[in-house]
Design a protein around this motif. Structure first.
Motif, PDB file in Angstrom:
ATOM      1  N   MET A 313       0.825  -1.206   0.000  1.00 21.63           N
ATOM      2  CA  MET A 313       0.000   0.000   0.000  1.00 21.63           C
ATOM      3  C   MET A 313       0.858   1.256   0.000  1.00 21.63           C
ATOM      4  O   MET A 313       0.589   2.210  -0.737  1.00 21.63           O
ATOM      5  CB  MET A 313      -0.923  -0.004   1.214  1.00 21.63           C
ATOM      6  CG  MET A 313      -2.005  -1.060   1.187  1.00 21.63           C
ATOM      7  SD  MET A 313      -3.024  -1.011   2.700  1.00 21.63           S
ATOM      8  CE  MET A 313      -4.202  -2.311   2.348  1.00 21.63           C
ATOM      9  N   LEU A 314       1.890   1.274   0.811  1.00 23.42           N
ATOM     10  CA  LEU A 314       2.773   2.443   0.853  1.00 23.42           C
ATOM     11  C   LEU A 314       3.508   2.630  -0.468  1.00 23.42           C
ATOM     12  O   LEU A 314       3.732   3.767  -0.920  1.00 23.42           O
ATOM     13  CB  LEU A 314       3.777   2.303   1.991  1.00 23.42           C
ATOM     14  CG  LEU A 314       3.219   2.341   3.418  1.00 23.42           C
ATOM     15  CD1 LEU A 314       4.342   2.131   4.420  1.00 23.42           C
ATOM     16  CD2 LEU A 314       2.517   3.663   3.679  1.00 23.42           C
ATOM     17  N   ASP A 315       3.890   1.535  -1.105  1.00 30.33           N
ATOM     18  CA  ASP A 315       4.659   1.622  -2.342  1.00 30.33           C
ATOM     19  C   ASP A 315       3.863   2.226  -3.488  1.00 30.33           C
ATOM     20  O   ASP A 315       4.430   2.890  -4.364  1.00 30.33           O
ATOM     21  CB  ASP A 315       5.162   0.232  -2.751  1.00 30.33           C
ATOM     22  CG  ASP A 315       6.271  -0.268  -1.844  1.00 30.33           C
ATOM     23  OD1 ASP A 315       6.848   0.561  -1.113  1.00 30.33           O
ATOM     24  OD2 ASP A 315       6.545  -1.480  -1.850  1.00 30.33           O
ATOM     25  N   ARG A 322       1.939   9.502   0.935  1.00 26.70           N
ATOM     26  CA  ARG A 322       2.680   8.422   1.578  1.00 26.70           C
ATOM     27  C   ARG A 322       2.812   8.623   3.082  1.00 26.70           C
ATOM     28  O   ARG A 322       2.674   7.680   3.857  1.00 26.70           O
ATOM     29  CB  ARG A 322       4.048   8.274   0.926  1.00 26.70           C
ATOM     30  CG  ARG A 322       4.804   7.023   1.347  1.00 26.70           C
ATOM     31  CD  ARG A 322       5.844   6.664   0.318  1.00 26.70           C
ATOM     32  NE  ARG A 322       5.229   6.323  -0.958  1.00 26.70           N
ATOM     33  CZ  ARG A 322       5.930   6.113  -2.073  1.00 26.70           C
ATOM     34  NH1 ARG A 322       7.245   6.215  -2.060  1.00 26.70           N
ATOM     35  NH2 ARG A 322       5.315   5.814  -3.196  1.00 26.70           N
ATOM     36  N   TRP A 323       3.074   9.861   3.490  1.00 28.67           N
ATOM     37  CA  TRP A 323       3.202  10.116   4.917  1.00 28.67           C
ATOM     38  C   TRP A 323       1.878   9.907   5.637  1.00 28.67           C
ATOM     39  O   TRP A 323       1.851   9.488   6.796  1.00 28.67           O
ATOM     40  CB  TRP A 323       3.727  11.531   5.168  1.00 28.67           C
ATOM     41  CG  TRP A 323       5.210  11.615   5.047  1.00 28.67           C
ATOM     42  CD1 TRP A 323       5.943  12.203   4.064  1.00 28.67           C
ATOM     43  CD2 TRP A 323       6.161  11.041   5.950  1.00 28.67           C
ATOM     44  NE1 TRP A 323       7.287  12.048   4.289  1.00 28.67           N
ATOM     45  CE2 TRP A 323       7.447  11.340   5.443  1.00 28.67           C
ATOM     46  CE3 TRP A 323       6.056  10.313   7.134  1.00 28.67           C
ATOM     47  CZ2 TRP A 323       8.617  10.934   6.087  1.00 28.67           C
ATOM     48  CZ3 TRP A 323       7.218   9.916   7.782  1.00 28.67           C
ATOM     49  CH2 TRP A 323       8.474  10.220   7.251  1.00 28.67           C
ATOM     50  N   SER A 324       0.782  10.178   4.944  1.00 31.72           N
ATOM     51  CA  SER A 324      -0.527   9.886   5.538  1.00 31.72           C
ATOM     52  C   SER A 324      -0.691   8.393   5.767  1.00 31.72           C
ATOM     53  O   SER A 324      -1.227   7.951   6.798  1.00 31.72           O
ATOM     54  CB  SER A 324      -1.641  10.406   4.629  1.00 31.72           C
ATOM     55  OG  SER A 324      -1.534  11.804   4.453  1.00 31.72           O
ATOM     56  N   LEU A 328      -1.176   6.479   9.334  1.00 37.10           N
ATOM     57  CA  LEU A 328      -2.282   5.553   9.550  1.00 37.10           C
ATOM     58  C   LEU A 328      -1.779   4.219  10.097  1.00 37.10           C
ATOM     59  O   LEU A 328      -2.371   3.653  11.035  1.00 37.10           O
ATOM     60  CB  LEU A 328      -3.044   5.340   8.246  1.00 37.10           C
ATOM     61  CG  LEU A 328      -4.190   4.315   8.289  1.00 37.10           C
ATOM     62  CD1 LEU A 328      -5.251   4.750   9.298  1.00 37.10           C
ATOM     63  CD2 LEU A 328      -4.791   4.130   6.907  1.00 37.10           C
ATOM     64  N   LEU A 329      -0.686   3.714   9.540  1.00 35.20           N
ATOM     65  CA  LEU A 329      -0.122   2.457  10.038  1.00 35.20           C
ATOM     66  C   LEU A 329       0.371   2.602  11.476  1.00 35.20           C
ATOM     67  O   LEU A 329       0.205   1.690  12.293  1.00 35.20           O
ATOM     68  CB  LEU A 329       1.016   2.004   9.127  1.00 35.20           C
ATOM     69  CG  LEU A 329       0.620   1.547   7.724  1.00 35.20           C
ATOM     70  CD1 LEU A 329       1.858   1.186   6.918  1.00 35.20           C
ATOM     71  CD2 LEU A 329      -0.320   0.346   7.796  1.00 35.20           C
ATOM     72  N   ALA A 331      -0.852   4.664  13.673  1.00 40.41           N
ATOM     73  CA  ALA A 331      -2.052   4.727  14.515  1.00 40.41           C
ATOM     74  C   ALA A 331      -2.617   3.337  14.756  1.00 40.41           C
ATOM     75  O   ALA A 331      -3.028   3.004  15.884  1.00 40.41           O
ATOM     76  CB  ALA A 331      -3.096   5.629  13.857  1.00 40.41           C
ATOM     77  N   LEU A 332      -2.641   2.515  13.712  1.00 33.80           N
ATOM     78  CA  LEU A 332      -3.118   1.139  13.881  1.00 33.80           C
ATOM     79  C   LEU A 332      -2.204   0.356  14.813  1.00 33.80           C
ATOM     80  O   LEU A 332      -2.676  -0.466  15.620  1.00 33.80           O
ATOM     81  CB  LEU A 332      -3.210   0.452  12.521  1.00 33.80           C
ATOM     82  CG  LEU A 332      -4.301   0.969  11.571  1.00 33.80           C
ATOM     83  CD1 LEU A 332      -4.177   0.286  10.211  1.00 33.80           C
ATOM     84  CD2 LEU A 332      -5.687   0.742  12.159  1.00 33.80           C
ATOM     85  N   SER A 333      -0.903   0.593  14.721  1.00 29.55           N
ATOM     86  CA  SER A 333       0.044  -0.095  15.602  1.00 29.55           C
ATOM     87  C   SER A 333      -0.161   0.314  17.056  1.00 29.55           C
ATOM     88  O   SER A 333      -0.143  -0.530  17.963  1.00 29.55           O
ATOM     89  CB  SER A 333       1.484   0.204  15.170  1.00 29.55           C
ATOM     90  OG  SER A 333       1.723  -0.224  13.850  1.00 29.55           O
ATOM     91  N   VAL A 334      -0.382   1.611  17.275  1.00 28.99           N
ATOM     92  CA  VAL A 334      -0.634   2.086  18.646  1.00 28.99           C
ATOM     93  C   VAL A 334      -1.933   1.507  19.181  1.00 28.99           C
ATOM     94  O   VAL A 334      -2.023   1.105  20.349  1.00 28.99           O
ATOM     95  CB  VAL A 334      -0.655   3.628  18.667  1.00 28.99           C
ATOM     96  CG1 VAL A 334      -1.123   4.131  20.031  1.00 28.99           C
ATOM     97  CG2 VAL A 334       0.724   4.186  18.345  1.00 28.99           C
ATOM     98  N   ALA A 335      -2.956   1.447  18.318  1.00 34.31           N
ATOM     99  CA  ALA A 335      -4.225   0.855  18.744  1.00 34.31           C
ATOM    100  C   ALA A 335      -4.049  -0.620  19.088  1.00 34.31           C
ATOM    101  O   ALA A 335      -4.615  -1.121  20.076  1.00 34.31           O
ATOM    102  CB  ALA A 335      -5.273   1.028  17.649  1.00 34.31           C
TER     103      ALA A 335
END
Length: 360
Positions: A313-315, A322-324, A328-329, A331-335
């Motif tokens: 997805m990032l690629d 890309r920074w968005s 997002l990733l 934020a998902l990791s923190v969640a």
């Protein structure tokens, strides 16, 4: 002092497990950082589950006294990674033999797991003679390194207390802990994308660049030529102009194919451990000592596969977005970490209780 050394030593393997999974995944196995991070989060989810407290591998088992098992699990993982990365080189079977011996010094069930799971190499590689020679050399050297400890153990086996108590599962959470639910969802989502979604663009599956390419031995044993740290590929002219969704699935399939040996090894070794779980009672072994390897290897495969999807997805995102995607990733990791932290209720109290009687 001895108390301080014990405090650090008995839990060191469990503490460094996620970091080792990340480092080995990225540096040794060539996974993208996103995929290596997914594996590290999966390892942390395995480590923090509290649905069984004595099976081995998780933090509560370490605090219950099964700290040697955590060393065996860590070394078994590194041993398999060295075999996969270096096969069929001399350094791989030499290094693998030393690591396998260290695994045996740590825990007997970890030695059984790493020994029998090496048979998965016969499935991954076409040249079975090369695999047979490789495993004969590495297991023979490992046996001789272990002989000074293994021979007295076998000689005195009749004097030891049997460790063959069968455990009957009373709650399905024991075999599918709550902390691993997000890992399973992420892995199954990525697998569904890989299996059921198809690109109609006709883009080649190998259209990508990766600074740590790990080839699929199902295609060939030899490694691809690298130039400047990148695999040489031919980029299709339609790649940049194809729709984002089509590029995403083509990219994801390419990454998954590149690391298919690693994913298949995880699945195959988990199957070996599952067979040990079902046959342990007949062999006079404790069945609960095998199942943590099933959970751990499947968790790694799920985390890595989900991470490869995230990397794809990032690629394919435009530079301005890309920074968005990275945020997002994160934020998902923190969640996900919040989910794990909320479920780790017993470990802090157990750790305080275990250390309360030790002088600093």
């Amino acid at each position: 002092s001895m108390p301080v050394a014990f405090k650090l030593g008995y839990c060191a393997a469990a503490i460094v497990l996620p970091a080792v999974v990340f480092g080995v995944g990225h540096r040794l196995l060539g996974l993208p950082r996103t995929a290596a991070l997914g594996g590290a989060l999966a390892a942390m989810a395995f480590l923090l589950h509290e649905d069984n407290t004595i099976w081995g591998g998780n933090l509560l088992s370490v605090l219950s006294g099964e700290f040697a098992y955590s060393y065996g699990l860590l070394l078994a993982f590194v041993t398999g990674a060295v075999w996969l990365r270096g096969f069929p080189s001399r350094s791989a079977w030499l290094g693998g033999a030393v690591l396998e011996a260290l695994t045996g010094f740590s825990h007997g069930y970890a030695l059984l797991f790493v020994g029998f799971s090496s048979a998965v190499l016969f499935v991954l590689y076409r040249d079975w003679r090369a695999v047979l020679r490789f495993l004969t050399l590495t297991h023979a050297l490992s046996f001789f390194l272990l002989a000074g400890w293994l021979w007295p153990l076998l000689e005195m086996h009749g004097l030891t207390i049997p460790n063959d108590y069968p455990h009957n599962v009373e709650d399905w959470h024991e075999v599918f802990p709550r902390t691993l639910w997000p890992v399973a969802v992420a892995g199954l989502t990525a697998a569904a994308c890989l299996l059921f979604l198809r690109s109609r663009s006709g883009l080649p599956a190998a259209t990508y660049r990766n600074d740590g390419y790990f080839p699929s031995p199902l295609i060939a044993v030899g490694k691809p030529r690298l130039r400047g740290g990148f695999q040489e590929v031919t980029v299709d002219r339609g790649w940049e102009t194809a729709p984002t969704s089509q590029r995403l699935w083509s990219r994801f399939r390419a990454l998954a194919h590149a690391h298919s040996a690693l994913l298949l090894y995880c699945a195959g070794s988990a199957l070996v451990a599952l067979l040990g779980w079902f046959s342990a009672e007949r062999l006079g072994l404790a069945n609960i000592r095998f199942f943590p390897f099933v959970l751990f290897m499947l968790s790694l495969a799920s985390g890595w596969l989900a991470g490869l999807l995230a990397q794809a997805m990032l690629d394919v995102l435009p530079n301005r977005l890309r920074w968005s995607g990275v945020l997002l990733l994160l934020a998902l990791s923190v969640a996900g970490y919040g989910w794990l932290r909320s479920d780790a209720e017993k470990a802090p109290q157990w750790a305080l209780w275990n250390h309360a009687g030790l002088e600093v």
